[in-house]
Motif scaffolding. Structure first.
Motif, PDB file in Angstrom:
ATOM      1  N   LEU A 106       0.508  -1.116   0.112  1.00  0.00           N
ATOM      2  CA  LEU A 106       0.037  -0.192   0.479  1.00  0.00           C
ATOM      3  C   LEU A 106       1.131   1.487  -0.104  1.00  0.00           C
ATOM      4  O   LEU A 106       0.810   2.420   0.044  1.00  0.00           O
ATOM      5  N   TYR A 107       2.306   1.075   0.315  1.00  0.00           N
ATOM      6  CA  TYR A 107       3.189   2.290  -0.397  1.00  0.00           C
ATOM      7  C   TYR A 107       2.556   2.739  -1.909  1.00  0.00           C
ATOM      8  O   TYR A 107       2.419   2.681  -2.750  1.00  0.00           O
ATOM      9  N   SER A 108       2.842   4.148  -1.772  1.00  0.00           N
ATOM     10  CA  SER A 108       2.558   5.398  -2.401  1.00  0.00           C
ATOM     11  C   SER A 108       3.705   6.506  -2.410  1.00  0.00           C
ATOM     12  O   SER A 108       3.538   7.064  -1.450  1.00  0.00           O
ATOM     13  N   ASN A 109       4.313   6.740  -3.060  1.00  0.00           N
ATOM     14  CA  ASN A 109       5.395   8.016  -2.568  1.00  0.00           C
ATOM     15  C   ASN A 109       4.092   9.151  -2.297  1.00  0.00           C
ATOM     16  O   ASN A 109       4.272  10.512  -2.682  1.00  0.00           O
ATOM     17  N   THR A 110       3.063   9.057  -3.674  1.00  0.00           N
ATOM     18  CA  THR A 110       2.219  10.536  -3.530  1.00  0.00           C
ATOM     19  C   THR A 110       0.727   9.572  -3.520  1.00  0.00           C
ATOM     20  O   THR A 110       0.310   8.105  -3.562  1.00  0.00           O
ATOM     21  N   GLU A 111       0.424  10.119  -2.360  1.00  0.00           N
ATOM     22  CA  GLU A 111      -1.631   9.617  -2.565  1.00  0.00           C
ATOM     23  C   GLU A 111      -2.055   9.296  -2.895  1.00  0.00           C
ATOM     24  O   GLU A 111      -2.344   9.896  -3.861  1.00  0.00           O
ATOM     25  N   GLN A 112      -2.954   8.538  -3.111  1.00  0.00           N
ATOM     26  CA  GLN A 112      -3.657   7.208  -3.980  1.00  0.00           C
ATOM     27  C   GLN A 112      -4.659   6.944  -3.733  1.00  0.00           C
ATOM     28  O   GLN A 112      -4.930   6.431  -2.475  1.00  0.00           O
ATOM     29  N   HIS A 113      -6.028   7.464  -4.003  1.00  0.00           N
ATOM     30  CA  HIS A 113      -7.665   6.966  -3.789  1.00  0.00           C
ATOM     31  C   HIS A 113      -7.607   5.597  -4.869  1.00  0.00           C
ATOM     32  O   HIS A 113      -8.007   6.166  -5.672  1.00  0.00           O
ATOM     33  N   ALA A 114      -7.897   4.360  -4.944  1.00  0.00           N
ATOM     34  CA  ALA A 114      -8.070   3.649  -6.080  1.00  0.00           C
ATOM     35  C   ALA A 114      -8.476   2.449  -5.677  1.00  0.00           C
ATOM     36  O   ALA A 114      -8.420   1.965  -4.758  1.00  0.00           O
ATOM     37  N   VAL A 115      -8.801   1.404  -6.612  1.00  0.00           N
ATOM     38  CA  VAL A 115      -9.504  -0.200  -6.423  1.00  0.00           C
ATOM     39  C   VAL A 115      -7.727  -1.151  -6.545  1.00  0.00           C
ATOM     40  O   VAL A 115      -7.091  -0.115  -7.521  1.00  0.00           O
ATOM     41  N   VAL A 116      -7.206  -1.720  -5.547  1.00  0.00           N
ATOM     42  CA  VAL A 116      -5.905  -2.162  -5.292  1.00  0.00           C
ATOM     43  C   VAL A 116      -6.194  -3.465  -5.773  1.00  0.00           C
ATOM     44  O   VAL A 116      -4.766  -4.200  -5.405  1.00  0.00           O
ATOM     45  N   TYR A 117      -7.132  -3.849  -5.611  1.00  0.00           N
ATOM     46  CA  TYR A 117      -7.533  -5.830  -5.768  1.00  0.00           C
ATOM     47  C   TYR A 117      -8.836  -5.725  -6.524  1.00  0.00           C
ATOM     48  O   TYR A 117      -9.746  -5.216  -5.687  1.00  0.00           O
ATOM     49  N   THR A 118      -9.149  -6.083  -7.387  1.00  0.00           N
ATOM     50  CA  THR A 118     -10.106  -6.643  -7.766  1.00  0.00           C
ATOM     51  C   THR A 118     -10.163  -8.575  -8.210  1.00  0.00           C
ATOM     52  O   THR A 118      -9.083  -9.159  -8.264  1.00  0.00           O
ATOM     53  N   SER A 119     -11.557  -9.220  -7.217  1.00  0.00           N
ATOM     54  CA  SER A 119     -11.197 -10.692  -7.297  1.00  0.00           C
ATOM     55  C   SER A 119     -10.965 -11.571  -8.967  1.00  0.00           C
ATOM     56  O   SER A 119     -12.013 -10.827  -9.442  1.00  0.00           O
ATOM     57  N   PRO A 120     -10.896 -12.785  -8.467  1.00  0.00           N
ATOM     58  CA  PRO A 120     -11.651 -13.534 -10.385  1.00  0.00           C
ATOM     59  C   PRO A 120     -13.169 -13.934 -10.393  1.00  0.00           C
ATOM     60  O   PRO A 120     -13.537 -13.802  -8.814  1.00  0.00           O
TER      61      PRO A 120
END
Length: 190
Positions: A106-120
């Protein structure tokens, strides 16, 4: 003659019903409990924020305590995990239905709000599934902390599952949106 016509009419009424109409729901981290579509938090160190406008409904859940985890029970065939990536966040382990864990940084050098996982695509709409997110206590070397952050889930209904049901008779399987490989014979069956 009547039997032949009736049999022909039944064959003409056979049809295939697909899964529920495509749709989604969003479930915020603040919906807590142990029932379907609720979040259960276990372990020490959970922080529950309720005034952070960059998060859905301005709420968030976070812990940096190794072993702390969150479980979300849902009934659908696909789920997406929406959260924050930032320079203070660690690596979390996720799993579905107790399966193998997947590590997500969950590291990023800039703040991001996003989908980080999509299930099969998951089997059987209407069957409960569990999503688990566990704080691992590990981090990207560039991160300044170990936080596992949770914001919300986007749950999909029927958009990716092909279901075949066969029905004979007036009103049989009318408005059936779950189940697969079923057969219904007769007036208003199933």
């Amino acid at each position: 003659m009547k039997k032949t016509m009736l049999l022909g009419l039944c064959i003409a009424l056979a049809f295939t019903i697909n899964a529920a109409p495509p749709g989604t729901d969003t479930f915020d981290d603040a919906e807590r409990g142990t029932r379907v579509n609720q979040h259960s938090y276990t372990g020490a160190g959970w922080i529950f924020g309720n005034n952070t406008p960059t998060f859905i409904n301005s709420t968030l859940s976070a812990s940096k305590t190794t072993g702390a985890y969150m479980i979300f029970t849902f009934e659908s065939n696909k789920i997406e995990w929406y959260t924050e990536k930032k320079n203070t966040h660690g690596i979390v382990a996720i799993s579905i239905d107790g399966g193998p864990e997947i590590m997500i940084d969950l590291y990023s050098n800039t703040e991001q709000h996003a989908v980080v996982y999509t299930s099969p695509t998951l089997p059987s709409i209407g069957v409960p599934h569990t999503f688990k997110m566990r704080v691992t206590g590990t981090k990207n070397p560039a991160s300044s902390n170990y936080y596992g952050i949770h914001d919300a889930f986007i749950v999909h209904y029927g958009a990716t599952e092909s279901v075949t049901n066969t029905a004979f008779g007036e009103g049989s399987m009318q408005e059936v949106y779950s189940g697969q490989n079923n057969s219904a014979f007769g007036y208003n069956a199933l």
